[in-house]
Write a protein that holds these residues in place. Structure first.
Motif, short mmCIF file in Angstrom:
data_model
loop_
_atom_site.label_atom_id
_atom_site.label_comp_id
_atom_site.label_asym_id
_atom_site.label_seq_id
_atom_site.Cartn_x
_atom_site.Cartn_y
_atom_site.Cartn_z
N VAL A 180 -10.67 6.86 -8.01
CA VAL A 180 -10.38 5.35 -8.59
C VAL A 180 -9.11 5.02 -7.80
N GLU A 181 -9.60 3.45 -6.85
CA GLU A 181 -8.67 3.37 -6.35
C GLU A 181 -8.35 1.14 -7.45
N ILE A 182 -7.34 1.52 -7.56
CA ILE A 182 -6.22 0.48 -8.14
C ILE A 182 -5.43 -1.04 -7.64
N ASP A 183 -5.63 -1.92 -7.62
CA ASP A 183 -5.26 -2.58 -6.76
C ASP A 183 -4.29 -3.22 -7.65
N GLN A 184 -3.09 -3.59 -7.97
CA GLN A 184 -1.89 -3.86 -8.62
C GLN A 184 -0.74 -4.87 -7.82
N SER A 185 -0.82 -5.17 -6.73
CA SER A 185 -1.28 -7.04 -6.27
C SER A 185 -1.67 -6.50 -5.01
N PRO A 186 -1.58 -8.06 -4.65
CA PRO A 186 -2.04 -7.85 -2.31
C PRO A 186 -1.33 -6.79 -2.11
N SER A 187 -0.48 -6.28 -1.92
CA SER A 187 0.68 -5.54 -1.06
C SER A 187 0.46 -3.50 -1.42
N GLU A 188 0.11 -3.50 -2.66
CA GLU A 188 0.35 -2.37 -3.54
C GLU A 188 -0.75 -2.03 -4.20
N GLU A 189 -1.18 -0.35 -4.22
CA GLU A 189 -2.53 0.17 -4.84
C GLU A 189 -1.99 1.21 -4.96
N ALA A 190 -2.83 2.15 -5.93
CA ALA A 190 -3.21 3.20 -6.68
C ALA A 190 -3.88 3.99 -6.87
N THR A 191 -3.87 5.15 -6.10
CA THR A 191 -5.41 6.17 -6.32
C THR A 191 -5.02 7.28 -7.37
N VAL A 192 -5.76 6.95 -8.01
CA VAL A 192 -5.65 8.17 -9.65
C VAL A 192 -6.69 8.92 -9.55
N LEU A 193 -6.65 10.73 -8.78
CA LEU A 193 -7.40 11.49 -9.06
C LEU A 193 -7.73 11.90 -10.75
N ILE A 194 -8.73 12.35 -11.14
CA ILE A 194 -9.27 12.67 -13.04
C ILE A 194 -10.56 13.13 -12.77
N ASP A 195 -9.73 14.61 -13.41
CA ASP A 195 -11.05 15.90 -13.41
C ASP A 195 -12.25 15.03 -13.65
N ALA A 196 -13.60 15.46 -13.30
CA ALA A 196 -14.73 14.83 -13.71
C ALA A 196 -15.34 15.50 -14.76
N TYR A 197 -14.60 16.58 -15.46
CA TYR A 197 -15.05 17.21 -16.34
C TYR A 197 -14.14 16.75 -17.60
N SER A 198 -13.27 17.13 -17.41
CA SER A 198 -12.07 17.06 -18.77
C SER A 198 -10.98 15.59 -18.73
N GLY A 199 -11.21 15.03 -17.81
CA GLY A 199 -10.70 13.32 -17.80
C GLY A 199 -9.65 13.99 -17.54
N GLU A 200 -8.47 14.92 -17.34
CA GLU A 200 -7.49 15.01 -17.22
C GLU A 200 -7.33 14.30 -16.12
N ILE A 201 -5.75 14.29 -15.65
CA ILE A 201 -5.66 13.18 -14.98
C ILE A 201 -4.36 14.17 -13.93
N VAL A 202 -5.32 14.73 -12.22
CA VAL A 202 -4.62 15.25 -11.75
C VAL A 202 -3.71 14.67 -11.37
N SER A 203 -3.58 13.63 -10.09
CA SER A 203 -2.73 13.07 -9.83
C SER A 203 -2.77 11.45 -9.92
N ILE A 204 -1.13 10.65 -9.23
CA ILE A 204 -1.75 9.55 -8.90
C ILE A 204 -0.44 9.33 -7.79
N GLN A 205 -1.50 8.34 -7.02
CA GLN A 205 -0.36 8.47 -5.59
C GLN A 205 -0.27 7.10 -5.63
N PHE A 206 1.02 5.98 -4.88
CA PHE A 206 0.61 4.20 -5.28
C PHE A 206 1.33 4.80 -3.77
#
Length: 230
Positions: free
Chosen positions: A199-225
């Motif tokens: 999941v790619e999330i735009d936080q501002s025009p110059s900042e974004e985050a990438t969230v990896l989520i287990d497709a079965y359990s819904g657990e967040i595997v990692s967040i990268q800014f």
């Protein structure tokens, strides 16, 4: 005069060829590890959240934050060795992040609790799900990656929901609970036989985050800014 010029040009061409060959060899060796390789390596060794990864010459610069401190880690791009580890935040706690359990250590903890044969190991951000089969059926032991404690023991029947993919809308909701912003994309990725929502999330025009989520359990595997400066 003409013969001397030809000799000089020939020597110059040979020197340039040698320089190009040495540079290419060094670059090939130094780039043997990818950014994702380094992220996985650091996550295996230390507890915390990776905030930033950046290539610096023949090393990777990694910024890691746990509940107490922020650390800077330098990783050799060729060997994966930790060449420098330093704390950069102000805190009264001087301890380094606690090393996380490896899969082998987690399996030992699980088998101590439920005897049987380990069928599968599933890794998330804060725990391992160890599937063990014995005469009593199939069991899933949840082992905390930080301290090796057993968080839960359940049967496979109680975890049937883990065989059903969550929806993209569900993945969006989970991501936005952790990271505020506007979702720009949601993709289902197959990472080493593990299905993840990216999941790619735009936080501002110059900042974004990438969230990896287990497709079965819904657990967040990692967040990268990331920022435009990265």
């Amino acid at each position: 005069m003409k013969r001397t010029l030809i000799m000089v040009l020939s020597a110059l061409a040979v020197a340039i060829g040698i320089w190009y060959w040495v540079t290419a060899l060094n670059n090939t060796s130094a780039s043997s590890l990818s950014e994702s390789d380094v992220q996985s390596l650091v996550k295996q060794k230390y507890e915390g959240q990776i905030d930033r990864i950046q290539k610096v010459d023949n090393q990777f610069y990694v910024q890691l934050t746990n509940q107490n401190n922020t650390y800077e880690i330098m990783v050799d791009r060729a060997s994966g060795d930790i060449v420098d580890f330093s704390k950069v935040s102000e805190s009264t706690n001087e301890e380094k992040p606690r090393a996380l359990l490896t899969q082998e250590q987690a399996k030992e903890k699980a088998v101590e609790r439920v005897q049987g044969t380990v069928e599968n190991v599933k890794e998330s951000n804060d725990h391992y799900d160890i599937t063990i089969k014995n005469n009593g059926g199939t069991h899933i032991v949840k082992v905390n990656r930080s301290d090796g404690s057993i968080a839960n023991v359940s049967t496979a029947q109680e975890n049937e929901h883990l065989t059903t993919l969550i929806s993209k809308e569900g993945a969006k909701k989970i991501a936005l609970e952790k990271v505020k912003g506007t979702i720009s994309s949601v993709e289902l990725e197959d990472d080493d036989d593990e299905l993840l929502y990216e999941v790619e999330i735009d936080q501002s025009p110059s900042e974004e985050a990438t969230v990896l989520i287990d497709a079965y359990s819904g657990e967040i595997v990692s967040i990268q800014f990331e920022t435009d400066d990265d």
